[in-house]
Design an enzyme around this catalytic site. Sequence first.
Site, PDB file in Angstrom:
ATOM      1  N   ASP A 246       7.030  47.087  -3.934  1.00  0.00           N
ATOM      2  CA  ASP A 246       6.110  46.390  -3.028  1.00  0.00           C
ATOM      3  C   ASP A 246       6.895  45.328  -2.274  1.00  0.00           C
ATOM      4  O   ASP A 246       8.062  45.066  -2.590  1.00  0.00           O
ATOM      5  CB  ASP A 246       4.923  45.763  -3.795  1.00  0.00           C
ATOM      6  CG  ASP A 246       3.640  45.752  -2.965  1.00  0.00           C
ATOM      7  OD1 ASP A 246       3.657  45.164  -1.866  1.00  0.00           O
ATOM      8  OD2 ASP A 246       2.629  46.341  -3.410  1.00  0.00           O
ATOM      9  N   ALA A 297       1.748  52.872  -0.474  1.00  0.00           N
ATOM     10  CA  ALA A 297       1.671  51.648   0.344  1.00  0.00           C
ATOM     11  C   ALA A 297       0.993  51.967   1.664  1.00  0.00           C
ATOM     12  O   ALA A 297       1.282  52.987   2.288  1.00  0.00           O
ATOM     13  CB  ALA A 297       3.065  51.082   0.595  1.00  0.00           C
ATOM     14  N   GLY A 298       0.075  51.104   2.067  1.00  0.00           N
ATOM     15  CA  GLY A 298      -0.621  51.348   3.326  1.00  0.00           C
ATOM     16  C   GLY A 298      -1.261  50.064   3.811  1.00  0.00           C
ATOM     17  O   GLY A 298      -1.511  49.149   3.028  1.00  0.00           O
ATOM     18  N   ALA A 306     -10.114  50.462  22.806  1.00  0.00           N
ATOM     19  CA  ALA A 306     -10.133  49.647  24.037  1.00  0.00           C
ATOM     20  C   ALA A 306      -9.513  48.268  23.793  1.00  0.00           C
ATOM     21  O   ALA A 306      -9.049  47.623  24.728  1.00  0.00           O
ATOM     22  CB  ALA A 306     -11.562  49.502  24.538  1.00  0.00           C
ATOM     23  N   TYR A 359      -5.151  54.237  12.218  1.00  0.00           N
ATOM     24  CA  TYR A 359      -5.141  54.608  10.794  1.00  0.00           C
ATOM     25  C   TYR A 359      -5.344  56.119  10.624  1.00  0.00           C
ATOM     26  O   TYR A 359      -4.633  56.779   9.860  1.00  0.00           O
ATOM     27  CB  TYR A 359      -6.268  53.836  10.103  1.00  0.00           C
ATOM     28  CG  TYR A 359      -6.349  53.964   8.603  1.00  0.00           C
ATOM     29  CD1 TYR A 359      -5.418  53.340   7.770  1.00  0.00           C
ATOM     30  CD2 TYR A 359      -7.389  54.671   8.001  1.00  0.00           C
ATOM     31  CE1 TYR A 359      -5.527  53.420   6.382  1.00  0.00           C
ATOM     32  CE2 TYR A 359      -7.503  54.761   6.618  1.00  0.00           C
ATOM     33  CZ  TYR A 359      -6.573  54.132   5.817  1.00  0.00           C
ATOM     34  OH  TYR A 359      -6.674  54.211   4.449  1.00  0.00           O
ATOM     35  N   THR A 394     -12.048  48.383  -3.697  1.00  0.00           N
ATOM     36  CA  THR A 394     -10.805  47.607  -3.777  1.00  0.00           C
ATOM     37  C   THR A 394     -10.950  46.349  -2.920  1.00  0.00           C
ATOM     38  O   THR A 394     -11.960  46.165  -2.235  1.00  0.00           O
ATOM     39  CB  THR A 394      -9.596  48.396  -3.211  1.00  0.00           C
ATOM     40  OG1 THR A 394      -9.825  48.636  -1.824  1.00  0.00           O
ATOM     41  CG2 THR A 394      -9.363  49.698  -3.929  1.00  0.00           C
TER      42      THR A 394
HETATM   43  N1  LIG Z   1      -9.400  51.488  -0.679  1.00  0.00           N
HETATM   44  C1  LIG Z   1      -9.872  52.568  -0.106  1.00  0.00           C
HETATM   45  O1  LIG Z   1     -11.078  52.764  -0.029  1.00  0.00           O
HETATM   46  C2  LIG Z   1      -8.919  53.618   0.461  1.00  0.00           C
HETATM   47  C3  LIG Z   1      -9.485  54.755   1.025  1.00  0.00           C
HETATM   48  C4  LIG Z   1      -8.649  55.736   1.548  1.00  0.00           C
HETATM   49  C5  LIG Z   1      -7.275  55.586   1.477  1.00  0.00           C
HETATM   50  N2  LIG Z   1      -6.726  54.470   0.932  1.00  0.00           N
HETATM   51  C6  LIG Z   1      -5.255  54.384   0.921  1.00  0.00           C
HETATM   52  O2  LIG Z   1      -4.799  54.135  -0.406  1.00  0.00           O
HETATM   53  C7  LIG Z   1      -3.604  53.343  -0.366  1.00  0.00           C
HETATM   54  C8  LIG Z   1      -3.783  52.089  -1.222  1.00  0.00           C
HETATM   55  O3  LIG Z   1      -4.925  51.380  -0.743  1.00  0.00           O
HETATM   56  P1  LIG Z   1      -5.473  50.023  -1.418  1.00  0.00           P
HETATM   57  O4  LIG Z   1      -6.920  49.948  -1.114  1.00  0.00           O
HETATM   58  O5  LIG Z   1      -5.027  49.937  -2.837  1.00  0.00           O
HETATM   59  O6  LIG Z   1      -4.719  48.943  -0.495  1.00  0.00           O
HETATM   60  P2  LIG Z   1      -4.231  47.450  -0.831  1.00  0.00           P
HETATM   61  O7  LIG Z   1      -4.160  46.765   0.483  1.00  0.00           O
HETATM   62  O8  LIG Z   1      -5.075  46.842  -1.908  1.00  0.00           O
HETATM   63  O9  LIG Z   1      -2.749  47.673  -1.421  1.00  0.00           O
HETATM   64  C9  LIG Z   1      -1.685  48.160  -0.627  1.00  0.00           C
HETATM   65  C10 LIG Z   1      -0.358  47.689  -1.207  1.00  0.00           C
HETATM   66  O10 LIG Z   1       0.684  48.180  -0.342  1.00  0.00           O
HETATM   67  C11 LIG Z   1       1.623  47.133  -0.152  1.00  0.00           C
HETATM   68  N3  LIG Z   1       2.345  47.297   1.103  1.00  0.00           N
HETATM   69  C12 LIG Z   1       1.848  47.165   2.366  1.00  0.00           C
HETATM   70  N4  LIG Z   1       2.844  47.305   3.258  1.00  0.00           N
HETATM   71  C13 LIG Z   1       3.988  47.535   2.567  1.00  0.00           C
HETATM   72  C14 LIG Z   1       5.357  47.736   2.942  1.00  0.00           C
HETATM   73  N5  LIG Z   1       5.725  47.726   4.230  1.00  0.00           N
HETATM   74  N6  LIG Z   1       6.271  47.944   1.967  1.00  0.00           N
HETATM   75  C15 LIG Z   1       5.905  47.943   0.665  1.00  0.00           C
HETATM   76  N7  LIG Z   1       4.632  47.742   0.247  1.00  0.00           N
HETATM   77  C16 LIG Z   1       3.684  47.535   1.190  1.00  0.00           C
HETATM   78  C17 LIG Z   1       0.769  45.864  -0.140  1.00  0.00           C
HETATM   79  O11 LIG Z   1       1.542  44.690  -0.386  1.00  0.00           O
HETATM   80  C18 LIG Z   1      -0.246  46.155  -1.229  1.00  0.00           C
HETATM   81  O12 LIG Z   1       0.208  45.725  -2.498  1.00  0.00           O
HETATM   82  C19 LIG Z   1      -3.344  53.054   1.098  1.00  0.00           C
HETATM   83  O13 LIG Z   1      -2.422  53.994   1.603  1.00  0.00           O
HETATM   84  C20 LIG Z   1      -4.708  53.237   1.738  1.00  0.00           C
HETATM   85  O14 LIG Z   1      -4.610  53.553   3.104  1.00  0.00           O
HETATM   86  C21 LIG Z   1      -7.522  53.482   0.425  1.00  0.00           C
END
Ligand SMILES: NC(=O)c1ccc[n+]([C@@H]2O[C@H](COP(=O)([O-])OP(=O)(O)OC[C@H]3O[C@@H](n4cnc5c(N)ncnc54)[C@H](O)[C@@H]3O)[C@@H](O)[C@H]2O)c1
Length: 453
Positions: A246, A297-298, A306, A359, A394
């Site tokens: 992370d 990670a995301g 727009a 996204y 989350t």
């Molecule tokens: N929560 C939802 O409902 C949901 C739904 C669909 C998909 N997702 C996907 O699941 C994944 C996790 O989601 P989450 O809800 O746990 O998100 P979150 O924001 O709680 O956690 C994401 C983690 O990724 C880390 N991160 C971000 N950018 C980074 C980088 N450049 N390098 C290293 N680490 C990095 C952040 O520091 C964080 O700890 C994501 O890819 C998200 O798009 C989540």
Amino acid sequence: MSDKYLDLVSGGWGRSLAKKLGLPQPVPLRRTDPDSVDRPLVPGPVLVLDGGASVRAADTVAENLLGWELDVRRDPDELAKGRRWGAVVIVLTELASPADLGGPALALGGVLRRMAPGGRVVTLSRRADDAGDPAVVAARLGVDGFLRSLAKELRAGATANGIVLGDDVPVGAPSALGALRFLLSARSAFVAGQLLPVGSADGAVPADWSRPLTGRVAVVTGAARGIGAAIVAVLARDGAHVVGVDVPAAGESLSRVMNSVRGSALQLDITAQDAAARILDHVRERHGRLDVVVHNAGILRDKLLANMTPDRWDDLLAVNILAPLRMNETFVEALGEGGRIISLSSTSGIAGNRGQTNYATAKAGIIGMTRALAPRLAANGATANAVAPGFIETDMTARIPPVPRQVARRANSLQQGGRPVDVAEAIAFLASPQAGGINGQTLRVCGQNLVGQ
Ligand SMILES: NC(=O)c1ccc[n+]([C@@H]2O[C@H](COP(=O)([O-])OP(=O)(O)OC[C@H]3O[C@@H](n4cnc5c(N)ncnc54)[C@H](O)[C@@H]3O)[C@@H](O)[C@H]2O)c1
């Protein structure tokens, strides 16, 4: 993240009121117990039905279920008064026409009122594209329509899912049985209305079903919190050594997560050009090998198109799709025999979502990346798959305003949000040796969200 409405209607007067008013009646889902992971595998006896000329295939399935010490029956009338079915498995691998579906469908209909809470219906059928005969293709696709509708009718946390086998995959193949076991178990709590393609007989039955990842080395990006932290915990529970990655700003919570599973923490930004090389150095130094990569990670940078700014677009694409693509160039070469690349997509990437053009571009891209990687990895007995979560409770979804949050939560067949652990369980399954026949697929973990297929 608590769902107060669910707590309110799960019992007592709240439940009666919701029923009277015709309001959603979500119930707590059957999830894995950390102390005895797969016990019980299903909450009651298992009925095995068959359709068309699938009797022998159904016998094979029943024998394997007996091997898992389940109480297996072939006759719907064989259940003692007062007992409930834990699961119904319908074997439909040898269909000749849609006319073959009436018998098993109606037999299932006759027992649905006696399904246990958290019960399961699982169909086993064959891929439609493999059959030339219109009647056979109609029957095979008929199973999909049947299953998706049935999943919307089940209540009390019960789910229906299907396994779609390639023509040369026997029902007794480890990959078919592995998928069946996952869908029957509490590990698939938030998977509903899905048809999981098992394209090959590759894969192996693990020595210990409760620790299928023993000795495997896994890297999880975005491990400091949310879904990533849950993935770390579940992979470690299943026996893997886990390396969590992370950004430095999340270093403290990353250390906490990784210490709790005796894994190791690596602080880096995955958008760095040398991120994959640094991950690989770290993993090789400590473990000498790399078996599983989870691109979790995301970030979100929501805006209507727009109002979209170049930095919001670029930052999102950089983390959510360009970094996984670049890192895979290194990881594909480094993965051992039977390696796994599992990436986080989203239902937004499948159905689209207002305010999320950036996204959804990235998350649909993940599905494309996964598809294209599959044949490259197959040569080495490795696989690439994606998981598409729907609404998961989350920090990310807690920031949605209350009214849209309530609506989003209820807009699926289970009428509630999933938990990070639900996504993690699906990823751990795809990482396991028994999932070796699943390659290039995207598994939705969304409670059969009303958007998309
Ligand atoms: N929560 C939802 O409902 C949901 C739904 C669909 C998909 N997702 C996907 O699941 C994944 C996790 O989601 P989450 O809800 O746990 O998100 P979150 O924001 O709680 O956690 C994401 C983690 O990724 C880390 N991160 C971000 N950018 C980074 C980088 N450049 N390098 C290293 N680490 C990095 C952040 O520091 C964080 O700890 C994501 O890819 C998200 O798009 C989540």
